[in-house]
Design a protein around this motif. Structure first.
Motif, mmCIF file in Angstrom:
data_model
loop_
_atom_site.group_PDB
_atom_site.id
_atom_site.type_symbol
_atom_site.label_atom_id
_atom_site.label_comp_id
_atom_site.label_asym_id
_atom_site.label_seq_id
_atom_site.Cartn_x
_atom_site.Cartn_y
_atom_site.Cartn_z
ATOM 1 N N ILE A 1 34.044 51.692 50.968
ATOM 2 C CA ILE A 1 33.666 50.576 51.328
ATOM 3 C C ILE A 1 32.611 49.803 50.980
ATOM 4 O O ILE A 1 31.529 50.609 50.903
ATOM 5 C CB ILE A 1 34.062 50.175 52.930
ATOM 6 N N THR A 2 32.318 48.726 50.490
ATOM 7 C CA THR A 2 31.408 47.873 50.256
ATOM 8 C C THR A 2 31.169 46.464 50.779
ATOM 9 O O THR A 2 32.591 46.048 51.309
ATOM 10 C CB THR A 2 30.897 47.846 48.798
ATOM 11 N N VAL A 3 30.054 45.992 51.348
ATOM 12 C CA VAL A 3 30.398 44.760 51.908
ATOM 13 C C VAL A 3 29.342 43.986 51.131
ATOM 14 O O VAL A 3 28.290 44.400 50.285
ATOM 15 C CB VAL A 3 29.701 44.871 53.416
ATOM 16 N N THR B 1 25.078 43.144 47.817
ATOM 17 C CA THR B 1 26.134 44.143 48.083
ATOM 18 C C THR B 1 25.566 45.420 48.540
ATOM 19 O O THR B 1 24.561 45.657 48.134
ATOM 20 C CB THR B 1 26.970 44.422 46.749
ATOM 21 N N ALA B 2 26.204 46.051 49.656
ATOM 22 C CA ALA B 2 25.754 47.193 50.163
ATOM 23 C C ALA B 2 26.954 48.110 50.651
ATOM 24 O O ALA B 2 28.010 47.703 50.907
ATOM 25 C CB ALA B 2 24.955 46.736 51.387
ATOM 26 N N PRO B 3 26.553 49.575 50.275
ATOM 27 C CA PRO B 3 27.735 50.379 50.731
ATOM 28 C C PRO B 3 27.715 50.412 52.426
ATOM 29 O O PRO B 3 27.068 50.341 53.123
ATOM 30 C CB PRO B 3 27.176 51.616 50.307
ATOM 31 N N THR C 1 30.163 62.256 57.192
ATOM 32 C CA THR C 1 29.202 62.411 55.808
ATOM 33 C C THR C 1 28.584 61.142 55.297
ATOM 34 O O THR C 1 27.879 61.323 54.467
ATOM 35 C CB THR C 1 30.338 62.552 54.750
ATOM 36 N N GLY C 2 28.762 59.990 56.083
ATOM 37 C CA GLY C 2 28.190 58.738 55.573
ATOM 38 C C GLY C 2 28.567 58.107 54.320
ATOM 39 O O GLY C 2 28.111 57.437 53.705
ATOM 40 N N GLY C 3 29.710 58.665 53.941
ATOM 41 C CA GLY C 3 30.527 58.247 52.538
ATOM 42 C C GLY C 3 31.674 57.814 52.637
ATOM 43 O O GLY C 3 32.149 57.068 53.638
ATOM 44 N N ALA C 4 32.593 57.970 51.793
ATOM 45 C CA ALA C 4 33.892 57.526 51.635
ATOM 46 C C ALA C 4 34.955 58.582 52.592
ATOM 47 O O ALA C 4 34.581 59.732 52.936
ATOM 48 C CB ALA C 4 34.537 57.765 50.150
#
Length: 425
Positions: free
Chosen positions: A370-372, A382-384, A391-394
């Motif tokens: 996800i990105t915003v 754009t930020a993740p 995990t703080g990721g996908a």
């Protein structure tokens, strides 16, 4: 020496000690800044708690009903006393000047060739019922209904352009004030220093508001960016995969899940499934208000399939770039001359030994990233966004035997020999 010559000498001396300004197109301090990128002039539809395919474009921010000044006014010259004892003296001080020019470049009503005092101020603007903005700056006596008109061209964002409702967001809005006529100083405490007081009778006139610089609202806090309008983690995975048909593993020989296969002949496998074979974009939109400006936060999701690992149950594995979801176009056939079998399968394995039971399984991991993105009127950011809080990721979505991707047990039989003699009939 005539009056024009005197004015020219005075102007030269005064301008030499004052920072230059550019008054073209409405006036204001000269600001050199790169032009902002183009933005969409269409209004954004806000979709909450719904994922939609195919996010694209840039959403233009919406200016607030009330926009505060983003810069501080200079000191009002009407409150600068003439030295040493100001009582009754002409005011305000005239140490900063601009020449009035033909056509009223500084503002309407300035006589051609006159010398005037110009001050750039930064009023507050409040949206009115017509869709424009009323301007106010009490310290300079500025009160202008519908100072910023409604509508306008959202692409007219060059510095010095007249401000409109379409260009208010993301910009510093300024007004040039010029002294129409001076006044006289009235002490608050006549004859008693410090004297205080103000210049009485002086009057300012004002230019229309203009764009004096780029001033985007601050970025939304991380807590706001990391809170999309949909659930995260396992709930998100369940949402995006809810319409998928996971299916099963199909084989050739087949079609039964326990149909025997044979040594040295390609055993084909594929997924009787419709899971994505290519990345899928999805999006959702929410709004937030920063510094009085409504920003559209566009959350872009990308669901990416990983490679598929095929386990043939005899200690060997095969990895394909993605899911194989169709049977082979033709059956394997034996080439008697080469004494080999053709292999038309995208995923296949030739067993080397006879066995009572071999179970074939497939496994694949999908990732949900996800990105915003948001446009603040000056640029697009754009930020993740962490999908998995651990995990703080996908987010990871594994699919395998537990979900039905298995076939067997298949017996592996010996193929019956067929006598063959080259050249015989």
């Amino acid at each position: 020496m005539n009056r024009v010559a005197v004015a020219g000498i005075a102007l030269g001396l005064l301008c030499a000690s004052w920072p230059s300004t550019s008054l073209a197109g409405g006036g204001g301090n000269q600001i050199i800044s790169p032009s902002p990128p183009p933005t969409s002039s269409g209004s954004a539809s806000v979709v909450l708690n719904t994922l939609q395919a195919g996010a694209g474009g840039t959403y233009t921010p919406i200016a607030a009903d009330g926009v505060s000044a983003s810069r501080t006014d200079p000191q009002n010259p009407l409150y600068i006393p003439p030295p040493p004892d100001p009582q009754g003296k002409a005011c305000p001080p005239t140490r900063v000047f601009h020449p009035g020019q033909n056509g009223g470049v500084i503002g309407p009503g300035i006589p051609s060739g006159s010398i005037v005092r110009v001050v750039t101020i930064y009023p507050t603007f409040t949206r009115n019922a017509q869709g424009g903005y009323d301007g106010s700056d009490p310290s300079f006596g500025y009160s202008m209904p519908n100072a910023v008109p409604p509508g306008g061209d959202p692409a007219a964002t060059s510095i010095g352009s007249p401000a409109t409702a379409a260009t208010l967001a993301g910009h510093v809005i300024a007004v040039d004030a010029w002294l129409q006529h001076g006044g006289t100083w009235q002490d608050a405490t006549p004859g008693v220093p410090p004297y205080g007081g103000a210049c009485q009778g002086a009057l300012f006139a004002f230019t229309p508001p203009f764009l004096a610089g780029f001033a985007p609202p601050p970025a939304p806090p991380v807590a706001v960016l990391n809170a999309p309008p949909f659930a995260l983690g396992s709930a998100l995975v369940a949402e995006v995969t809810g319409s998928w048909r996971i299916g099963t593993v199909a084989t050739l020989p087949g079609p039964g899940p326990t149909t025997p296969t044979y040594v040295h002949i390609p055993t084909c496998a594929w997924l009787n499934s419709d899971v994505p074979a290519a990345p899928i974009p999805m999006h959702a939109v929410k709004t937030t208000v920063e510094n009085g400006v409504t920003l559209f936060l566009v959350y872009n999701l990308t669901i990416t399939p990983g490679p598929v690992t095929w386990d043939w149950g005899d200690g060997t594995q095969l990895q394909t770039a993605g899911p194989v979801e169709s049977p082979p176009p033709a059956l394997p056939s034996y080439d008697a001359t080469a004494q080999t079998w053709t292999d038309t399968c995208s995923a296949s394995h030739a067993y080397a030994n006879v066995a009572d039971a071999r179970t074939i399984t497939a496994s694949e991991t999908f990732s949900v990233a996800i990105t915003v993105s948001w446009d603040d009127g000056v640029t697009t950011h754009t930020a993740p966004v962490p999908c998995d809080s651990v995990t703080g990721g996908a987010c990871q979505l594994p699919i395998g035997a537990a979900n039905g991707w298995t076939s067997g047990p298949h017996a592996v039989d010996q193929i019956e020999p067929v006598p063959y003699s080259p050249g015989s009939h």
